[in-house]
Scaffold this motif. Structure first.
Motif, PDB file in Angstrom:
ATOM      1  N   SER A 155      29.614  47.853  36.915  1.00 54.49           N
ATOM      2  CA  SER A 155      30.207  48.954  36.535  1.00 54.49           C
ATOM      3  C   SER A 155      29.540  50.116  36.523  1.00 54.49           C
ATOM      4  O   SER A 155      30.176  51.166  36.734  1.00 54.49           O
ATOM      5  CB  SER A 155      31.230  48.889  35.351  1.00 54.49           C
ATOM      6  N   THR A 156      28.117  50.081  36.233  1.00 54.74           N
ATOM      7  CA  THR A 156      27.475  51.515  36.439  1.00 54.74           C
ATOM      8  C   THR A 156      26.547  51.361  37.493  1.00 54.74           C
ATOM      9  O   THR A 156      25.500  51.929  37.531  1.00 54.74           O
ATOM     10  CB  THR A 156      26.664  51.869  35.052  1.00 54.74           C
ATOM     11  N   ILE A 166      28.917  58.272  42.808  1.00 50.13           N
ATOM     12  CA  ILE A 166      29.738  58.033  41.734  1.00 50.13           C
ATOM     13  C   ILE A 166      29.414  56.775  41.149  1.00 50.13           C
ATOM     14  O   ILE A 166      29.010  55.786  41.904  1.00 50.13           O
ATOM     15  CB  ILE A 166      31.226  58.236  41.995  1.00 50.13           C
ATOM     16  N   LEU A 167      28.990  56.481  39.907  1.00 52.83           N
ATOM     17  CA  LEU A 167      28.702  55.331  39.209  1.00 52.83           C
ATOM     18  C   LEU A 167      30.055  54.509  38.995  1.00 52.83           C
ATOM     19  O   LEU A 167      30.854  54.658  38.435  1.00 52.83           O
ATOM     20  CB  LEU A 167      27.932  55.460  37.942  1.00 52.83           C
ATOM     21  N   ARG A 168      29.986  53.479  39.702  1.00 53.82           N
ATOM     22  CA  ARG A 168      30.983  52.437  39.684  1.00 53.82           C
ATOM     23  C   ARG A 168      30.707  51.138  40.390  1.00 53.82           C
ATOM     24  O   ARG A 168      29.838  51.322  41.151  1.00 53.82           O
ATOM     25  CB  ARG A 168      32.389  53.310  40.282  1.00 53.82           C
ATOM     26  N   PRO A 169      31.501  49.987  40.306  1.00 60.14           N
ATOM     27  CA  PRO A 169      31.111  48.907  41.024  1.00 60.14           C
ATOM     28  C   PRO A 169      31.320  49.246  42.456  1.00 60.14           C
ATOM     29  O   PRO A 169      32.083  49.579  43.102  1.00 60.14           O
ATOM     30  CB  PRO A 169      32.232  47.918  40.556  1.00 60.14           C
ATOM     31  N   GLU A 218      26.625  39.363  29.701  1.00 63.02           N
ATOM     32  CA  GLU A 218      26.674  40.464  29.708  1.00 63.02           C
ATOM     33  C   GLU A 218      27.591  40.875  31.057  1.00 63.02           C
ATOM     34  O   GLU A 218      28.706  41.346  31.232  1.00 63.02           O
ATOM     35  CB  GLU A 218      25.567  41.432  29.414  1.00 63.02           C
ATOM     36  N   THR A 248      35.029  40.160  33.539  1.00 62.80           N
ATOM     37  CA  THR A 248      36.339  39.851  32.854  1.00 62.80           C
ATOM     38  C   THR A 248      37.095  41.218  32.695  1.00 62.80           C
ATOM     39  O   THR A 248      38.176  41.215  32.684  1.00 62.80           O
ATOM     40  CB  THR A 248      36.200  39.079  31.595  1.00 62.80           C
ATOM     41  N   ALA A 249      36.031  42.206  32.269  1.00 62.36           N
ATOM     42  CA  ALA A 249      37.035  43.342  32.175  1.00 62.36           C
ATOM     43  C   ALA A 249      37.389  44.132  33.472  1.00 62.36           C
ATOM     44  O   ALA A 249      38.163  45.094  33.594  1.00 62.36           O
ATOM     45  CB  ALA A 249      36.023  44.402  31.362  1.00 62.36           C
ATOM     46  N   ARG A 250      36.593  43.881  34.534  1.00 59.83           N
ATOM     47  CA  ARG A 250      37.101  44.428  35.945  1.00 59.83           C
ATOM     48  C   ARG A 250      37.653  43.341  36.830  1.00 59.83           C
ATOM     49  O   ARG A 250      37.188  43.272  37.721  1.00 59.83           O
ATOM     50  CB  ARG A 250      35.746  45.029  36.489  1.00 59.83           C
ATOM     51  N   LEU A 251      38.293  42.225  36.336  1.00 55.55           N
ATOM     52  CA  LEU A 251      39.076  41.390  37.368  1.00 55.55           C
ATOM     53  C   LEU A 251      39.930  41.905  38.555  1.00 55.55           C
ATOM     54  O   LEU A 251      39.816  41.549  39.537  1.00 55.55           O
ATOM     55  CB  LEU A 251      40.106  40.459  36.357  1.00 55.55           C
ATOM     56  N   ASP A 252      40.419  43.187  38.041  1.00 58.61           N
ATOM     57  CA  ASP A 252      41.165  43.946  39.262  1.00 58.61           C
ATOM     58  C   ASP A 252      40.083  45.035  39.769  1.00 58.61           C
ATOM     59  O   ASP A 252      39.268  45.642  39.075  1.00 58.61           O
ATOM     60  CB  ASP A 252      42.143  44.692  38.602  1.00 58.61           C
ATOM     61  N   ARG A 263      24.582  49.145  39.060  1.00 55.16           N
ATOM     62  CA  ARG A 263      23.567  48.378  38.642  1.00 55.16           C
ATOM     63  C   ARG A 263      23.445  47.163  39.745  1.00 55.16           C
ATOM     64  O   ARG A 263      24.473  46.532  39.844  1.00 55.16           O
ATOM     65  CB  ARG A 263      23.094  47.832  37.183  1.00 55.16           C
TER      66      ARG A 263
END
Lengths: 688, 402
Positions: B178-179, B160-163, B352, B358-362, B181
């Motif tokens: 988040s993808t 699964i592509l996620r952090p 970037e 900042t979009a994934r602070l949680d 990388r």
């Protein structure tokens, strides 16, 4: 001395700039005199005729001379017909749809304010014309106004006269399939939001309005002139709509018409676009946008009419429950999500994305576990939005079929679905999935396959890989294309497609724009490959003319012998994003549009899908057989959550706000007390 | 002795520049610029006048700034060889008795290493190849870089592509974005682009700024007034909007390199004005001095007076600005990336990553912390250097009359 010169000098500059500025004129401070549309309406009513498209073809092909054509037209009846109530046939079978089951919940509580968010402020409040087809329009038109009668959202089978309808503006109606006419008795109670009654004249005017060049909406011009042969006014509340083709969904087309308020558009004229840009037009629905609620770029609100005329009618009474619906512009998705989590927004569709559903708002998240926020997954049954890559065949290289087919094999939507969407979605098969019997039974999208991709690219002359692994042809051209999109939230997905395509020797350059400019670029046909989707709505059969017909690709697509016209110009502002111009397909589309036979249309649809599959202008992406949303506990939905053909939880306005529960949740949060978590999956409409 | 160290550094820089040029897919222009500048400095007889030498000595004595400088230069040079540290391509492959060095070679397809089936015609995945050779166990092997991931690769290890949080086991030392990388890999390449972008930016801004400022100061009068007014107008144009507007019309068909070049040009175009005023004042001052008058009396040409007499004296004030310009450039490119108007995706960049973070602070705090600390680290180094330079070149301690 030193002081004097600069001051003189800057004075000169100042003067010059003042002159320059004054040269810009005083544009914007009001429009000229209102245009008097009255005489034009009368003229149009007296002269306009529906001319069958094939007659125009006969004239164009020389089969008919101009005189013959004129003579034929002479004998056509007028589009706008005036009759008296005695002329109404007496043997009509009237129906009113009142026996259909009601939807929505009788428990619904009226009142309260619902808070929502918009990513972009609407560009206009007009329903038609430039920039009107934005994401806010459903709140102004599609989801909140009334047609004569509406397709029932749960009883979706096809009966002898088409779909089942429940009454809106019409009190009752009669469908005469033989004469392709739908007779309508309007509900005399029906009122515009400004208090004026809705009458037959508003329906007459509707046709005038949509025929008018002033609205700058060629699609509507065409739609309302070609699909209808006329309208008859019997009296103030009785009309008949004459439909051009006896299509299986004839009744739905006529009953779905939404009138245009004649008294409001008496200033219709060449300046329509500016004049009506920010004026809220009277609605037959429950919600109005008040002048003081339009804070451009920041927020907009819908306000419920206290004495809405339909508020006690069956099918309408349990819906549109909020007194006010407030939309604030929140451009950043993360901020939108944070607002929802804080309780500033009542509902969020963001959890539709797996990232939010699984990682950011998982089932064991405090807010969910404690029952403050409820997650919902609802299986619906509707035509699916066409997410995929639309290849603009008017661009060099992309006009080569081998390249296109190679791109199909080089695009790894399987990986996207499996790893990015976590296997929740399915691969789209054709351009028209979800139309039941009208969807092709066997065709499937081409899978990701590096070897096949390379094979096709080699056929097109791309055989050698450059030092970066991207294929290069003899003349040194890299196999590189720009993928344009207006979906910023899908950027990650495109990055995956890009990395995967590189394995097959293709370079995708990503052009990720905001929604409005992305769509504009695509509509101007400035894209090479567009990643976008057409919104669909529950229709009986898919459309092909808009997206694949040659006349929507080029101004003059073919030479008389059917070969491509070398001097043709690309048509902009149409939905043929792939610049498809194939005479054979055009012929099938024309036949399909004329056919009134479900069986024939189905065969044609399959044949067209096969041809489109063969030519490969569209790389199907994925379909999502459900939608997901999350809402705070105080927002309530009916026990079965929503209707079968809803495409989003808000579409039918079935939800309401329960102030007691809101108080309870707030208290529970303060005390750290858990509440019973809600139901998550509603699969009563799940297909196989 | 320290001079020798500087010379060695310069030589390294020149070689590094040449090396970049040799490789097409790295920015050709900056490689050329770098190596030309460094070579010129190396070859030119470095006869420093005593005053400059004293200033440099003073700079070296300010340890914090000096070591920051050495460290920064070393990082910049190392980053040119980032492919050797962070790369999905192997360093060395031994296959059937032959040695391959895929890092800088062109893309190899699977069949080169005897892969069959689906992998035969795809570019080799060296991580898989390493496993493959291990399983086969017939003397073939692969050596991967320390960070075995390219900056743009999406790598999942649970499908699964996620952090993913930092993990030594998977060699994601700072975790993934988040993808999926590798963040460290993206930071290294992002640093490389940012630092050379900023260097190029600084060089160009100073070139234009010094030239225009000098001319204004030297010629004075109407020319000075005219250019001053032009600069006033020009500097009122809101830079960020111009970047956004221009970037929205730049055809996306251009390669990433070209787009970065355009961004650089736009930024330079709206940033050179600040330098001119300092230069103008300095030139005015120097022009009024006796030595300039003497040179004029002797009959020296305008060019000689400007370049030989005035510039060396005027320029010393500007040197102190340089590190801060560099810091400003790093900040603005990061800010532009953060806003989504900077380098085109999927170019790795600190801005970037910061945006993603900042979009994934949680849920994925390692994204934002990585980017934040990387940025703070770079800016701190640059600022240390800047402070040291300013102190060392403080004119209150030294004056120069020629």
């Amino acid at each position: 001395m030193i002081m004097r010169i600069p001051s003189k000098f800057s004075l000169t500059i100042l003067l010059a700039s003042v002159l320059l500025l004054s040269g810009c004129g005083d544009r914007g401070d009001g429009l000229g005199e209102a245009h008097d549309i009255g005489p034009e309406i009368e003229e149009h009513y007296a002269t306009f005729k529906h001319i069958p498209p094939e007659w125009n073809e006969r004239l164009a092909s020389g089969e008919w001379s101009q005189e013959e054509f004129d003579e034929q037209v002479e004998h056509l009846p007028n589009f706008f017909r005036f009759a008296s109530i005695e002329d109404l046939p007496s043997d009509l079978e009237w129906e009113d749809g009142m026996d259909l089951p009601e939807f929505g919940s009788p428990d619904a509580i009226k009142g309260g304010t619902s808070y929502g968010a918009l990513q972009d402020f609407p560009r206009t409040l007009r329903h038609v014309g430039p920039d009107s087809n934005g994401s806010f329009r459903p709140m102004l038109l599609d989801d909140v106004t009334l047609g004569i009668a509406e397709r029932h959202p749960n009883e979706t089978d096809i009966g002898p006269k088409g779909f089942h309808h429940y009454p809106g503006l019409g009190k009752e109606w009669a469908i005469d399939l033989d004469s392709q006419t739908v007779y309508v008795r309007l509900n005399p109670e029906a009122r515009w939001s400004d208090g004026e009654p809705v009458t037959a004249d508003d329906f007459m005017f509707m046709f005038f309005f949509f025929h008018s060049p002033y609205i700058q909406a060629p699609w509507y011009n065409n739609q309302y002139a070609e699909n209808f042969t006329g309208i008859t006014r019997f009296d103030e509340h009785t009309i008949a709509i004459h439909v051009a083709r006896a299509k299986p969904d004839l009744a739905t087309r006529a009953l779905g018409l939404r009138p245009i308020s004649k008294h409001f558009f008496d200033e219709l004229g060449p300046d329509f676009v500016q004049r009506y840009q920010w004026r809220f037009q009277p609605t037959t629905g429950p919600y109005v946008v008040r002048e003081e609620d339009i804070r451009r770029g920041r927020s907009i609100a819908l306000t419920r009419l206290e004495d809405w005329w339909a508020k006690d009618l069956k099918f309408w009474r349990y819906r549109f429950n909020y007194d006010r619906i407030q939309f604030n512009v929140i451009r950043d998705t993360s901020n939108m999500y944070e607002s929802f989590r804080r309780g500033d927004l009542d509902k969020s569709g963001l959890v539709n994305l797996p990232e939010y559903w699984y990682d950011r708002l998982p089932d064991d998240h405090d807010l969910v576990r404690n029952g403050y926020i409820q997650k919902v997954q609802f299986y619906n049954e509707i035509p699916r939005p066409t997410y995929g890559l639309w290849i603009n065949q008017a661009q060099p290289l992309l006009n080569n079929r081998d390249i296109r087919i190679g791109l199909h094999y080089a695009t790894n939507f399987e990986r996207v679905i499996a790893e990015y969407f976590r296997g929740d979605y399915e691969r789209m098969r054709t351009t028209s999935d979800g139309y039941g019997d009208f969807s092709h039974p066997t065709l499937t999208a081409r899978p990701f396959d590096v070897d096949k991709a390379l094979e096709y690219f080699a056929k097109a002359g791309f055989e050698r890989r450059g030092s970066d692994g991207i294929l290069v042809n003899e003349s040194g051209r890299r196999l590189s294309f720009t993928v344009t999109t207006g979906y910023r939230h899908f950027e990650d997905l495109l990055v995956i497609l890009r990395e995967e395509a590189a394995r097959a020797g293709v370079d995708f350059r990503l052009d990720i724009l905001d929604g409005t400019s992305g769509w504009k670029k695509i509509q101007e046909k400035n894209h090479e490959i567009a990643f976008t989707a057409f919104g669909t709505f529950p229709e009986m059969y898919p459309r092909y003319w808009e997206t694949f017909h040659g006349v929507n690709a080029y101004d003059d697509p073919y030479l008389p012998d059917g070969s491509p016209n070398p001097d043709r110009e690309v048509m902009v502002q149409t939905n043929n994003l792939v610049s498809m111009a194939n005479p054979e397909l055009d012929r099938m589309i024309d036949r399909y549009r004329r056919s009134d036979d479900v069986e024939e249309m189905r065969e044609l649809a399959f044949a067209m899908e096969e041809l489109i599959h063969e030519e490969g202008p569209f790389i199907p992406g994925w379909v999502q057989p459900f939608y997901r949303m999350a809402h705070w506990r105080w927002i309530r939905y009916p026990h079965d959550f929503n209707v079968k053909i809803s495409s989003g939880a808000g579409q039918y306005f079935l939800d309401w706000l329960d102030p007691d529960i809101k108080a309870e949740v707030e208290q529970a949060r303060r005390e750290g007390r858990a509440l019973e978590p809600g139901r998550v999956i509603y699969d009563q409409f799940r297909g196989d | 002795m320290p001079l020798r160290l500087t010379k060695i550094l310069l030589l390294c820089l020149a070689l590094a520049g040449l090396f970049c040029m040799a490789r097409v897919n790295f920015n050709l222009g900056s490689g050329l610029l770098l190596s030309a500048a460094a070579l010129a400095l190396y070859i030119l007889p470095w006869k420093l006048d005593p005053l400059t030498e004293r200033k440099l000595k003073r700079f070296r004595d300010i340890k914090r700034g000096y070591y920051s400088f050495i460290f920064l230069v070393a990082l910049a040079i190392l980053s040119l060889f980032a492919e050797l540290f962070a790369n999905g391509r192997a360093l060395v492959v031994k296959y059937d008795g032959d040695y391959f060095f895929p890092t800088y070679s062109s893309t190899q397809l699977g069949h080169t290493f005897g892969l069959t089936g689906r992998d035969a015609n795809s570019p080799v995945n060296y991580r898989n190849l390493r496993e493959h050779f291990r399983e086969q166990d017939n003397g073939n092997w692969v050596i991967m870089p320390i960070i075995p991931y390219s900056p743009n690769e999406n790598i999942t290890y649970d499908g699964i592509l996620r952090p993913q949080p930092p993990s030594w086991e998977h060699q994601h030392y700072l975790g993934t974005d988040s993808t999926s990388r590798d963040i460290l890999s993206r930071l290294i390449y992002g640093f490389r682009i940012a630092i050379y972008f900023s260097l190029a930016f600084m060089l160009m801004v100073y070139l234009i700024g010094i030239a225009v400022g000098c001319l204004m100061g030297y010629f004075g009068g109407w020319f000075d007034l005219l250019v001053q007014r032009m600069i006033e107008i020009w500097s009122l144009v809101p830079f960020i909007y111009i970047v956004i507007i221009i970037f929205s019309v730049v055809p996306t068909g251009f390669s990433v390199g070209t787009r970065i070049g355009i961004l650089l040009l736009i930024m330079v175009l709206f940033s050179w004005t600040g330098m001119t005023y300092y230069m103008r004042t300095a030139t005015y001052k120097e022009k009024a001095r006796d030595y300039t008058a003497a040179a004029q009396v002797i009959g020296a040409s305008t060019a000689r007076i400007i370049f030989h007499h005035i510039l060396p004296n005027a320029v010393s004030t500007l040197v102190t600005f340089m590190p801060f310009t560099l810091a400003a450039a790093v900040t603005s490119i990061t800010a532009l990336d953060f806003l989504g108007f900077g380098l085109p995706p999927p170019t790795p960049s600190i801005g970037e990553i910061l945006k993603q973070g900042t979009a994934r602070l949680d849920g994925a705090p390692w994204i934002v912390t990585s980017a934040f600390f990387a940025l703070v680290f770079i800016l701190t180094l640059v600022t240390f250097v800047g402070e040291a330079v300013r102190e060392a070149f403080d004119p209150r301690k030294f004056t120069l009359y020629r």
